[in-house]
Enzyme design. Structure first.
Site, PDB file in Angstrom:
ATOM      1  N   HIS A   1      31.984  37.014 -10.090  1.00 16.23           N
ATOM      2  CA  HIS A   1      30.412  36.893  -9.819  1.00 16.23           C
ATOM      3  C   HIS A   1      29.581  36.339 -11.156  1.00 16.23           C
ATOM      4  O   HIS A   1      30.417  36.954 -12.204  1.00 16.23           O
ATOM      5  CB  HIS A   1      29.982  38.250  -9.558  1.00 16.23           C
TER       6      HIS A   1
ATOM      7  N   ARG B   1      32.592  43.109   3.892  1.00 13.38           N
ATOM      8  CA  ARG B   1      31.515  43.485   3.201  1.00 13.38           C
ATOM      9  C   ARG B   1      30.210  42.727   4.249  1.00 13.38           C
ATOM     10  O   ARG B   1      29.091  42.974   4.069  1.00 13.38           O
ATOM     11  CB  ARG B   1      31.138  42.699   1.978  1.00 13.38           C
TER      12      ARG B   1
ATOM     13  N   ARG C   1      32.783  33.179  -4.969  1.00 12.64           N
ATOM     14  CA  ARG C   1      32.081  33.650  -3.760  1.00 12.64           C
ATOM     15  C   ARG C   1      31.093  32.760  -3.285  1.00 12.64           C
ATOM     16  O   ARG C   1      31.324  32.222  -2.162  1.00 12.64           O
ATOM     17  CB  ARG C   1      31.384  35.296  -4.170  1.00 12.64           C
TER      18      ARG C   1
ATOM     19  N   ASP D   1      31.336  49.265  -0.611  1.00 11.60           N
ATOM     20  CA  ASP D   1      30.821  48.394  -1.654  1.00 11.60           C
ATOM     21  C   ASP D   1      29.521  48.407  -1.515  1.00 11.60           C
ATOM     22  O   ASP D   1      28.741  47.462  -2.350  1.00 11.60           O
ATOM     23  CB  ASP D   1      31.411  47.290  -1.661  1.00 11.60           C
TER      24      ASP D   1
ATOM     25  N   CYS E   1      25.648  45.340 -11.252  1.00 10.86           N
ATOM     26  CA  CYS E   1      26.007  45.189  -9.799  1.00 10.86           C
ATOM     27  C   CYS E   1      25.342  46.053  -8.821  1.00 10.86           C
ATOM     28  O   CYS E   1      25.268  46.104  -7.622  1.00 10.86           O
ATOM     29  CB  CYS E   1      27.608  45.252  -9.672  1.00 10.86           C
TER      30      CYS E   1
HETATM   31  N1  ARG Z   1      33.773  45.317  -4.874  1.00  9.11           N
HETATM   32  C1  ARG Z   1      32.813  44.570  -4.868  1.00  9.11           C
HETATM   33  C2  ARG Z   1      33.097  42.950  -4.594  1.00  9.11           C
HETATM   34  O1  ARG Z   1      34.373  42.456  -4.959  1.00  9.11           O
HETATM   35  C3  ARG Z   1      32.066  44.500  -6.169  1.00  9.11           C
HETATM   36  C4  ARG Z   1      30.986  43.669  -6.297  1.00  9.11           C
HETATM   37  C5  ARG Z   1      30.266  43.713  -7.523  1.00  9.11           C
HETATM   38  N2  ARG Z   1      29.079  43.151  -7.506  1.00  9.11           N
HETATM   39  C6  ARG Z   1      28.328  42.299  -8.577  1.00  9.11           C
HETATM   40  N3  ARG Z   1      27.125  42.076  -8.322  1.00  9.11           N
HETATM   41  N4  ARG Z   1      29.271  41.615  -9.516  1.00  9.11           N
HETATM   42  O2  ARG Z   1      32.370  42.178  -3.905  1.00  9.11           O
END
Ligand code: ARG
Length: 271
Positions: free
Chosen positions: A165, A91, A136, A66, A259
């Site tokens: 997000h 991550r 998040r 990612d 993203c």
């Molecule tokens: N797979 C990543 C996650 O879930 C995707 C992140 C996407 N980033 C964003 N800025 N929306 O963290």
């Protein structure tokens, strides 16, 4: 409408894959075309270059699929960079890699005290910092952002797990204007958005479901997923020039153009 030339940080999806699921878009059993992902990403980079923007690149790290989503690498405003702390262990190792890049590039560094997924959840609109929470970035990190950057922070509560997000639910179009999906926000946050941005563009669920709001604007040109046709038409009605890009493979990880793009903002005096 004036376009401002921007400096972006991107990360080539060399090691991109969908190996785990930390949002509802991710299905590790579904096939991903890794070569196509790279070609689509290169097309996005080319689009920015043709618009006159500068693209810097961070070296991708094996085992961090990612890492292509550079918006989650930090928050960079006025020459200051706040590093990130991911919610998910998958991550976590991206954070020091991005931190090292900012430090080497000469940004003044700040470290997060709470979960903070960078410009995935933090969006600067004029002199306001819009800060998402709910999935998040921790609410507690919003106060730290205000202390570090000195911009008033507006907390926005995200309620739909597909729009986990803030940058999947709201796009900054210029210093005064945003587009967003009302249903992605709690009633109180919706009301706050209505007060702050009475002229905002309201996106449809169909636009949001192709990650149409995950768009990058320079104030005049808006780079957005090609599939978000309704949103593109509304933006053109408002005088923006829209440029559709296809990031079908990266969308399988829940990401779109925004993203993949971290804006590097120097100070107003260029420091
Ligand atoms: N797979 C990543 C996650 O879930 C995707 C992140 C996407 N980033 C964003 N800025 N929306 O963290």
């Amino acid at each position: 409408m004036d376009a401002t030339s921007q400096r972006f940080l991107m990360c080539r999806p060399t090691y991109f894959a969908v190996d785990y699921a930390i949002n509802p878009w991710m299905d590790p059993t579904a096939p991903v075309d890794a070569d196509l992902a790279i070609r689509q990403w290169e097309q996005l980079r080319q689009t920015y270059r043709e618009l006159g923007h500068t693209v810097e690149e961070i070296t991708p790290v094996p085992g961090l699929p990612d890492m292509v989503f550079a918006a989650n690498g930090g928050t960079v405003i006025d020459g200051r960079a706040m590093a990130v702390q991911f919610r998910d262990p998958q991550r976590a190792d991206e954070a020091p890699a991005y931190r090292a890049w900012f430090e080497a590039a000469g940004f003044e560094m700040y470290d997060p005290k709470h979960v903070n997924e960078g410009e995935g959840d933090i969006l600067l609109v004029g002199d306001l910092l819009l800060a998402g929470t709910g999935f998040r970035t921790a609410h507690a990190s919003h106060a730290q952002l205000q202390e570090v950057f000195g911009y008033p922070v507006i907390t926005l509560q995200l309620v739909d797990p597909r729009f986990y997000h803030l940058d999947t639910a709201l796009t900054v179009l210029d210093e005064r204007t945003v587009a967003y999906l009302p249903e992605a926000f709690s009633p109180g946050s919706r009301a706050a958005l209505r007060r702050l941005f009475p002229d905002a563009v309201h996106a449809t669920m169909a636009d949001a479901e192709v990650l149409g709001l995950n768009a990058v604007s320079d104030g005049r040109h808006v780079v957005l997923p090609a599939q978000a046709t309704d949103l593109a038409a509304k933006l053109r009605d408002r005088g923006y020039e829209t440029i559709g890009v296809d990031l079908s493979e990266l969308r399988k990880a829940g990401g779109g153009p925004k993203c993949c793009t971290l804006r590097l903002r120097q100070g107003k005096a260029g420091k």
